[in-house]
Every structure is written in structure tokens, then in C-alpha cells.
Design a protein around this motif. Structure first.
Motif, PDB file in Angstrom:
ATOM      1  N   ILE A 163       1.295  -1.052   0.178  1.00  0.00           N
ATOM      2  CA  ILE A 163       0.616   0.154  -0.588  1.00  0.00           C
ATOM      3  C   ILE A 163       0.581   1.101  -0.327  1.00  0.00           C
ATOM      4  O   ILE A 163       1.966   1.264   0.108  1.00  0.00           O
ATOM      5  N   THR A 164       0.081   2.217  -0.570  1.00  0.00           N
ATOM      6  CA  THR A 164       0.988   3.467  -1.092  1.00  0.00           C
ATOM      7  C   THR A 164       0.101   4.757   0.565  1.00  0.00           C
ATOM      8  O   THR A 164      -0.909   5.409   0.182  1.00  0.00           O
ATOM      9  N   LEU A 165       1.088   4.814   1.431  1.00  0.00           N
ATOM     10  CA  LEU A 165       0.148   5.856   2.353  1.00  0.00           C
ATOM     11  C   LEU A 165       0.255   7.686   2.385  1.00  0.00           C
ATOM     12  O   LEU A 165       1.147   7.801   2.109  1.00  0.00           O
ATOM     13  N   VAL A 166      -0.705   8.361   2.439  1.00  0.00           N
ATOM     14  CA  VAL A 166      -0.822   9.268   1.608  1.00  0.00           C
ATOM     15  C   VAL A 166      -1.105  10.377   2.263  1.00  0.00           C
ATOM     16  O   VAL A 166      -0.980  12.121   2.319  1.00  0.00           O
ATOM     17  N   ARG A 167      -1.737  10.132   3.371  1.00  0.00           N
ATOM     18  CA  ARG A 167      -3.054  11.397   4.319  1.00  0.00           C
ATOM     19  C   ARG A 167      -3.012   9.973   5.836  1.00  0.00           C
ATOM     20  O   ARG A 167      -3.300   8.859   6.003  1.00  0.00           O
ATOM     21  N   GLY A 168      -2.636  10.958   6.372  1.00  0.00           N
ATOM     22  CA  GLY A 168      -2.853  10.479   8.588  1.00  0.00           C
ATOM     23  C   GLY A 168      -3.459  11.685   8.967  1.00  0.00           C
ATOM     24  O   GLY A 168      -3.383  13.320   8.989  1.00  0.00           O
ATOM     25  N   GLU A 169      -4.288  10.739  10.786  1.00  0.00           N
ATOM     26  CA  GLU A 169      -5.277  11.858  11.094  1.00  0.00           C
ATOM     27  C   GLU A 169      -4.986  10.893  12.380  1.00  0.00           C
ATOM     28  O   GLU A 169      -5.471   9.914  12.755  1.00  0.00           O
ATOM     29  N   GLY A 170      -4.701  11.428  13.126  1.00  0.00           N
ATOM     30  CA  GLY A 170      -4.676  11.122  15.039  1.00  0.00           C
ATOM     31  C   GLY A 170      -4.315   9.612  14.835  1.00  0.00           C
ATOM     32  O   GLY A 170      -2.871   8.674  14.533  1.00  0.00           O
ATOM     33  N   THR A 171      -5.045   8.508  14.916  1.00  0.00           N
ATOM     34  CA  THR A 171      -4.468   6.825  14.880  1.00  0.00           C
ATOM     35  C   THR A 171      -4.991   5.970  13.822  1.00  0.00           C
ATOM     36  O   THR A 171      -4.969   5.153  13.356  1.00  0.00           O
ATOM     37  N   ARG A 172      -5.217   6.752  12.674  1.00  0.00           N
ATOM     38  CA  ARG A 172      -5.452   5.864  11.191  1.00  0.00           C
ATOM     39  C   ARG A 172      -4.272   7.237  10.179  1.00  0.00           C
ATOM     40  O   ARG A 172      -4.008   7.923  10.244  1.00  0.00           O
ATOM     41  N   VAL A 173      -4.459   6.069   9.081  1.00  0.00           N
ATOM     42  CA  VAL A 173      -3.845   7.057   7.740  1.00  0.00           C
ATOM     43  C   VAL A 173      -4.905   6.395   6.418  1.00  0.00           C
ATOM     44  O   VAL A 173      -5.726   5.288   7.018  1.00  0.00           O
ATOM     45  N   TRP A 174      -4.455   7.084   5.440  1.00  0.00           N
ATOM     46  CA  TRP A 174      -5.305   6.654   4.672  1.00  0.00           C
ATOM     47  C   TRP A 174      -4.277   6.538   3.430  1.00  0.00           C
ATOM     48  O   TRP A 174      -3.397   6.721   2.998  1.00  0.00           O
TER      49      TRP A 174
ATOM     50  N   SER B 118      -8.583   3.468   4.573  1.00  0.00           N
ATOM     51  CA  SER B 118      -8.392   3.903   5.904  1.00  0.00           C
ATOM     52  C   SER B 118      -7.986   2.839   6.656  1.00  0.00           C
ATOM     53  O   SER B 118      -8.613   1.705   6.398  1.00  0.00           O
ATOM     54  N   TYR B 119      -7.285   3.008   7.209  1.00  0.00           N
ATOM     55  CA  TYR B 119      -6.392   2.048   8.473  1.00  0.00           C
ATOM     56  C   TYR B 119      -5.737   2.056  10.062  1.00  0.00           C
ATOM     57  O   TYR B 119      -5.881   3.379   9.408  1.00  0.00           O
ATOM     58  N   LEU B 120      -6.213   1.743  10.397  1.00  0.00           N
ATOM     59  CA  LEU B 120      -5.902   2.232  11.881  1.00  0.00           C
ATOM     60  C   LEU B 120      -4.622   1.397  12.526  1.00  0.00           C
ATOM     61  O   LEU B 120      -4.329   0.570  11.325  1.00  0.00           O
ATOM     62  N   ASP B 121      -3.731   2.586  12.246  1.00  0.00           N
ATOM     63  CA  ASP B 121      -3.081   2.518  12.626  1.00  0.00           C
ATOM     64  C   ASP B 121      -1.923   1.931  14.627  1.00  0.00           C
ATOM     65  O   ASP B 121      -2.100   2.802  14.564  1.00  0.00           O
ATOM     66  N   PHE B 122      -1.466   0.868  14.385  1.00  0.00           N
ATOM     67  CA  PHE B 122      -1.053   0.237  15.375  1.00  0.00           C
ATOM     68  C   PHE B 122       0.402  -0.101  15.227  1.00  0.00           C
ATOM     69  O   PHE B 122       1.011  -0.968  15.767  1.00  0.00           O
ATOM     70  N   VAL B 123       1.015   0.487  14.411  1.00  0.00           N
ATOM     71  CA  VAL B 123       2.720   0.708  13.572  1.00  0.00           C
ATOM     72  C   VAL B 123       3.599   1.563  14.144  1.00  0.00           C
ATOM     73  O   VAL B 123       4.489   2.107  15.212  1.00  0.00           O
ATOM     74  N   ALA B 124       2.449   3.392  13.803  1.00  0.00           N
ATOM     75  CA  ALA B 124       3.193   4.384  14.517  1.00  0.00           C
ATOM     76  C   ALA B 124       4.244   4.781  14.167  1.00  0.00           C
ATOM     77  O   ALA B 124       4.932   5.000  14.678  1.00  0.00           O
ATOM     78  N   GLY B 125       4.883   4.274  12.989  1.00  0.00           N
ATOM     79  CA  GLY B 125       6.130   4.689  11.844  1.00  0.00           C
ATOM     80  C   GLY B 125       7.388   3.928  12.823  1.00  0.00           C
ATOM     81  O   GLY B 125       8.443   4.570  13.081  1.00  0.00           O
ATOM     82  N   ILE B 126       7.058   2.257  13.149  1.00  0.00           N
ATOM     83  CA  ILE B 126       7.774   1.989  13.992  1.00  0.00           C
ATOM     84  C   ILE B 126       7.979   2.973  15.464  1.00  0.00           C
ATOM     85  O   ILE B 126       8.949   2.921  16.070  1.00  0.00           O
TER      86      ILE B 126
ATOM     87  N   GLY C 165      -8.076  -4.082   7.120  1.00  0.00           N
ATOM     88  CA  GLY C 165      -7.469  -2.535   7.942  1.00  0.00           C
ATOM     89  C   GLY C 165      -6.990  -1.842   8.842  1.00  0.00           C
ATOM     90  O   GLY C 165      -7.368  -0.600   9.489  1.00  0.00           O
ATOM     91  N   LEU C 166      -6.500  -2.847   9.083  1.00  0.00           N
ATOM     92  CA  LEU C 166      -5.417  -2.794  11.024  1.00  0.00           C
ATOM     93  C   LEU C 166      -3.955  -3.227  10.926  1.00  0.00           C
ATOM     94  O   LEU C 166      -3.494  -3.560  10.010  1.00  0.00           O
TER      95      LEU C 166
END
Length: 408
Positions: free
Chosen positions: A28-39, A45-53, A362-363
């Protein structure tokens, strides 16, 4: 470039054409993020439980970081370390308050912070331990990808290609104080440890081990270095993970979450090892005003929004949900870790399958080994985020448990 333009380009093909293949990417290619989510570029939309490592401790595009960076780039972007820098001094002050008056040196990454710590420890050895230079680190540790920090890393898979590595490093089993003592010699100057191992799979040190290291260093005139690159900046529910053990290291390294997504590294030292003088060490970009402004905003927000307390509360809530999932799906074991730094053991080496299935649902999750699932969400995590992640994980584990490999 508009959103439409972003979606039209074949980013994977362009990456293969122009970028060196040093990373194994998720598709996937991530282009936007807000709070705990990225698109991604398709709008999913994905719930982000990696948080940029473990980097995005305030989540994505937190208003405090946006404001700090936007304001700073209109005033001063870069001046080098030939001059005093207000934002740099402010961040050093904040870290001094958090660490009981340690003094800071700023770099650009965790590897650079650890390089600084290695150099400082060797200077201590030259001045106070008859030229001792060896550093004892731990099996399964991770300290960076420069040659020196690769030599300090206790994982053969990171080392084999780059031999011969620099001299002066040896590894012993983690949580084995007697092994540390046996490895100590007249050449030893320091012990380098992650109080909670990160890249090695989220393994907390035992209280007896971490406290024993501090006592051993005191008895033998050794320097204790705590690598807080992944576990620091509030990830475990304390600003530094060593605070859980009631000790104080001589040298501390930080990076990842310190500026909430802006690249930075820091090496802190107490008075015993405060030995650098002008010319001993340096950096062009380290302590850059923009990065330091983001660092000040990050620490201030962690404090004002009580995110250490939230990391503890949400960490325990997430742990309870993982335990329930483990009871339902025997392919995973009970979680380990502290605060919002968690991992679970996955049977039959199915961690990558779980990561892939979670992506489809989506996680975002991460595996550090075929049998290890690492979960390091932002410190702003909410109960509803955990509940949503639990529902997704329920579906994912049901899918993975039905795979032929899970029936072995």
C-alpha cells in the motif's frame, strides 16, 4: 500535487525504478494520516498500530506538532551548531527536567545517538579506566545500522553481511546478570542495554537484572548506557522505560518518538560521564530548530494531555483484549510488554500471515520475527480504537486459524 494526481501515479513502479531496494514494503502507498488513522492512495482507511515504528507517539498530524513546525519554518529552519539555538536549548531543558538534570546532545536518529554514547563511553574509559573501550550489549538487542551500532546489536542476521565489524563489542544473554559479570574484563568500559528490548520482540528486563546492572557498574567503575530509542518518550507509560526499575543510567539515548514524527536523536548524560568538550563530537543537522520545536511540542503535549497515564491505562486495556483473543485462538499466546509496547508470540510462524490479513481488514500491525507480532500504537489511543482493533483481530485470527499451517 492534487489527490487525483496522487491516485493516478503508479508509485510502486516508480519506487522500483528510482529507489534502492533496501525495504520490504507492504503493498500500500500511504498518503494521509490523522490521529490513529492513515489512508492509502486508493482512499482506504487503516487503524495504525505501528505508528511509524513507535515514532508517531501523538498520532498523525497532531495539531501541536503542526503548529510548532509551521511557526518555526517561518522563523528559522537551519543555522548549524556554530550558534546558540533557542529551540535546541528549550528541548534540552525539557529533557533535563524529565531526566533529573541530564545534559543533552542532539543528533538525527537513534543510530547516531548510540554512536554518540559509544564515543562518550570510550572517552570515559580513556580518562577513568586505563583506556578500557569494550562495551557489553545483549543478545537479541538492536542499536542501529551504522557499523559500530551494528557491532553492538546482538542479532547475527544484522551483522553477517558487514564483517569484519569494528572491534570492542561483545554480547551476552539478556536478563542474565552472571553472564554480564563473567564477560566483564579490564577492557570493559560500559554496558549497553534496552530496559525493554524493542526490535528483538518486546522483552522487558527483569527488575533483578536491570537493577543488578546498575549495581555492577557502580562496583566496577563501568558506564551504564540505556538505549531508549524505542521504549522511551512515554511508550511504556513512563517517559523513560528505566524509570520502571528505580535506577538512573549514566548515559541515555533517545530518538523515534521524541519529536512525534520529525527526525531527531538525543544522547543524554549525567555528571559522571559529562566529558565531551568542543571538537570531541559534532553534527550538521542535529538539534535543528524545526526538529527541536517538534520535540518541545511533543513533550509538552505528553505532559499536558496526561499521555503517560493514558499509555498505562490503554496498555492494560489492550492487554486484556489480547488475552481474551489468546483464549479464543490458541495460535497466539498471552501478550508481553509494558504500556503501549506490546507483543504476542504466534505459533507455527504465522505472524506475517496475521500482519497481511490485518492489512486487508484495515489494521496496521508489524512482525519482528516469524513468531512475533509487535503492536506499538500512538499514545493517544482510545478505548474505542482498542475495541475496533479487537473486532478486526477477531476476524483476522479466525482467518489465520483456518490456514493449513495453523493445523500443524
Amino acid at each position: 500535487m492534487t489527490t487525483t494526481d496522487v491516485n493516478k501515479r503508479d508509485w510502486v513502479a516508480l519506487e522500483h525504478q528510482y529507489y534502492q531496494g533496501t525495504f520490504k514494503r507492504q503493498p500500500i502507498t500511504l498518503v494521509r494520516g490523522e490521529g490513529t488513522r492513515v489512508w492509502d492512495s486508493d482512499g482506504k482507511s487503516y487503524l495504525d498500530f505501528v505508528a511509524g515504528i513507535a515514532v508517531n507517539v501523538l498520532g498523525h498530524c497532531h495539531p501541536a506538532i503542526i503548529q510548532a513546525v509551521q511557526q518555526q519554518v517561518t522563523q528559522l529552519v537551519h543555522v548549524s551548531n556554530l550558534y546558540y539555538n533557542v529551540r535546541q536549548i528549550e528541548l534540552a531543558e525539557q529533557l533535563g527536567i524529565q531526566s533529573n538534570s541530564m545534559r543533552s546532545f542532539f543528533a538525527n536518529s537513534g543510530a547516531e545517538a548510540n554512536e554518540s554514547a559509544i564515543k562518550l563511553a570510550r572517552k570515559y574509559g580513556r580518562l577513568h579506566r586505563n583506556g578500557a573501550y569494550e562495551i557489553i550489549s545483549m543478545d537479541n538487542s538492536f542499536h542501529g545500522r551504522t557499523l559500530a551500532t551494528t557491532a553492538a546489536t546482538g542479532q547475527v542476521s544484522y551483522q553477517a553481511t558487514w564483517a569484519p565489524l569494528p572491534d570492542g563489542f561483545k554480547q551476552v544473554p539478556f536478563n542474565n546478570l552472571e553472564a554480564v559479570k563473567a564477560a566483564t574484563s579490564a577492557k570493559t568500559v560500559a554496558i549497553l542495554v534496552e530496559a525493554v528490548q524493542g526490535e528483538g520482540g518486546i522483552w522487558p528486563g527483569t527488575p533483578e537484572f536491570i537493577r543488578g546492572l546498575r549495581q555492577w557498574c557502580d562496583e566496577q567503575n563501568l558506564v551504564l548506557i540505556c538505549d531508549e530509542v524505542q521504549a522511551g518518550s512515554g511508550r511504556t507509560g513512563k517517559f523513560f522505560s528505566w524509570e520502571h526499575y528505580g535506577i538512573r543510567p549514566d548515559i541515555v539515548t533517545l530518538a523515534k518518538g521524541l519529536a512525534g514524527g520529525i527526525p531527531i536523536g538525543a544522547m543524554l548524560t549525567g555528571p559522571r560521564t559529562d566529558l565531551f568538550v568542543p571538537g570531541d563530537h559534532g553534527t550538521t543537522f542535529g538539534g535543528n530548530p524545526v526538529a527541536c520545536a517538534a520535540g518541545v511540542a511533543t513533550i509538552t503535549t505528553i505532559r499536558e494531555q496526561h499521555l503517560l497515564e493514558n499509555a498505562t491505562t490503554m496498555g492494560e486495556y489492550w492487554k486484556s483484549k489480547l488475552e481474551q483473543l489468546g483464549e479464543k485462538y490458541p495460535i497466539i499466546d498471552s501478550p508481553r510488554g509494558i504500556g503501549l509496547m506490546r507483543a504476542v508470540h504466534v505459533k507455527h510462524n504465522l505472524a506475517a500471515s496475521i500482519v497481511q490479513k490485518a492489512l486487508e481488514h484495515g489494521l496496521l500491525l508489524n512482525s519482528t520475527a516469524p513468531d512475533t507480532l509487535r503492536i506499538i500504537p500512538p499514545l493517544i489511543l482510545t478505548k474505542s480504537d482498542v475495541d475496533e482493533a479487537t473486532e478486526i483481530m477477531d476476524q483476522v485470527l479466525a482467518d489465520v486459524a483456518s490456514l493449513p499451517a495453523a493445523q500443524v
